[in-house]
Design a protein around this motif. Structure first.
Motif, PDB file in Angstrom:
ATOM      1  N   PHE A 158      11.807  19.622 -24.985  1.00 33.48           N
ATOM      2  CA  PHE A 158      12.127  19.683 -26.416  1.00 33.48           C
ATOM      3  C   PHE A 158      13.628  19.528 -26.637  1.00 33.48           C
ATOM      4  N   ARG A 159      14.437  20.198 -25.817  1.00 31.44           N
ATOM      5  CA  ARG A 159      15.895  20.118 -25.983  1.00 31.44           C
ATOM      6  C   ARG A 159      16.386  18.687 -25.836  1.00 31.44           C
ATOM      7  N   GLU A 160      15.795  17.944 -24.909  1.00 27.40           N
ATOM      8  CA  GLU A 160      16.192  16.546 -24.703  1.00 27.40           C
ATOM      9  C   GLU A 160      15.681  15.645 -25.833  1.00 27.40           C
ATOM     10  N   ARG A 161      14.513  15.964 -26.354  1.00 29.20           N
ATOM     11  CA  ARG A 161      13.882  15.155 -27.395  1.00 29.20           C
ATOM     12  C   ARG A 161      14.480  15.422 -28.777  1.00 29.20           C
ATOM     13  N   GLU A 162      14.925  16.664 -28.998  1.00 33.24           N
ATOM     14  CA  GLU A 162      15.398  17.093 -30.327  1.00 33.24           C
ATOM     15  C   GLU A 162      16.785  17.741 -30.220  1.00 33.24           C
ATOM     16  N   PRO A 163      17.814  16.939 -29.875  1.00 31.65           N
ATOM     17  CA  PRO A 163      19.144  17.533 -29.684  1.00 31.65           C
ATOM     18  C   PRO A 163      19.734  18.138 -30.958  1.00 31.65           C
TER      19      PRO A 163
END
Length: 260
Positions: A158-163
């Protein structure tokens, strides 16, 4: 947004949504403000009158000196309801908000309809993790623990997908007053509400995150099995499941609160 006095501590409160609808009160995680519920607000306000608030020591609320306790957090909630002249609400609390909900369900049952306890625990067998965090924040501020906390809040995927969402959550954490954050950590370091759970008579839903390391599924299962008649649902998320899986979280909340 009104500021409501809870025994001398001004609490920042927001009330939105359907006038005359059933009322739902939302309670935040440690290190979060009422903004953490933004992913749910459009859907929830169509069905409910929604109360959000910043816990003492957080956001726009006052930061009284320590110590803080679960009872104090619970009495702050009751002060909000009394000030707004609201007799009864449904409750949805995530993480620390779920812990406050346990206290309220056991100690003020007449004020609550249905209760949702999300990504939370009733007991920490070992205070070391909290004491280490307290020590790190005293030495280096919240920035010293922020990356580790965010890694627990949201999965790496999620962190990589939704910075951008991740950055907003980190900014919220970093803006938390250090004194308030430390006082809450100290309250959590001694948490043991196991004896309260059998006293909760409200219909209760426990939500757990499949990838939650902070309050794992086993912590949710302990709560579910200790509250008479409680049910549990698992969401494919880490600790802040309402942000990571907003639609699944909202569907679980609305479905539980509106079912007969």
């Amino acid at each position: 947004m009104p500021m409501i006095d809870a025994d001398g501590c001004l609490i920042n409160v927001s009330v939105e949504g359907r006038d005359g609808g059933p009322t739902l009160m939302l309670s935040n995680s440690l290190g979060c403000t009422l903004q953490m519920w933004e992913p749910q607000m459009k859907a929830l306000t169509q069905v409910f009158r929604v109360i959000r608030y910043d816990r003492r020591g957080h956001g726009k609320s006052n930061v009284p000196p320590a110590p803080y306790t679960m009872e104090r957090f619970g009495r702050d909630v009751l002060a909000i309801l009394d000030d707004l002249n609201i007799e009864k609400v449904h409750w949805c609390g995530l993480s620390m908000g779920g812990m406050v909900g346990q206290w309220l369900g056991a100690n003020a049952p007449e004020r609550f309809g249905k209760i949702i306890l999300a990504n939370t625990s009733c007991y920490y067998a070992e205070p070391t993790r909290w004491l280490e965090r307290i020590d790190a924040v005293k030495k280096g501020g919240i920035a010293a623990v922020a990356d580790g906390v965010i890694a627990g809040w949201l999965t790496q995927d999620f962190r990589e997908r939704e910075p951008e969402i991740t950055a907003r959550m980190k900014a919220m954490l970093l803006a938390t007053p250090v004194e308030g954050y430390l006082a809450c950590c100290e309250a959590l370091s001694t948490l043991d509400q196991r004896a309260l759970l059998p006293k909760i008579k409200s219909p209760t839903l426990v939500i757990a995150g499949r990838h939650d390391q902070a309050t794992p599924i086993s912590a949710g299962e302990l709560i579910r099995s200790s509250i008479p008649g409680a049910s549990m649902t698992i969401i494919d998320a880490a600790h802040i499941s309402n942000v990571e899986q907003p639609h699944a979280f909202t569907d679980a909340v609305v479905g539980f609160l509106t079912q007969r």
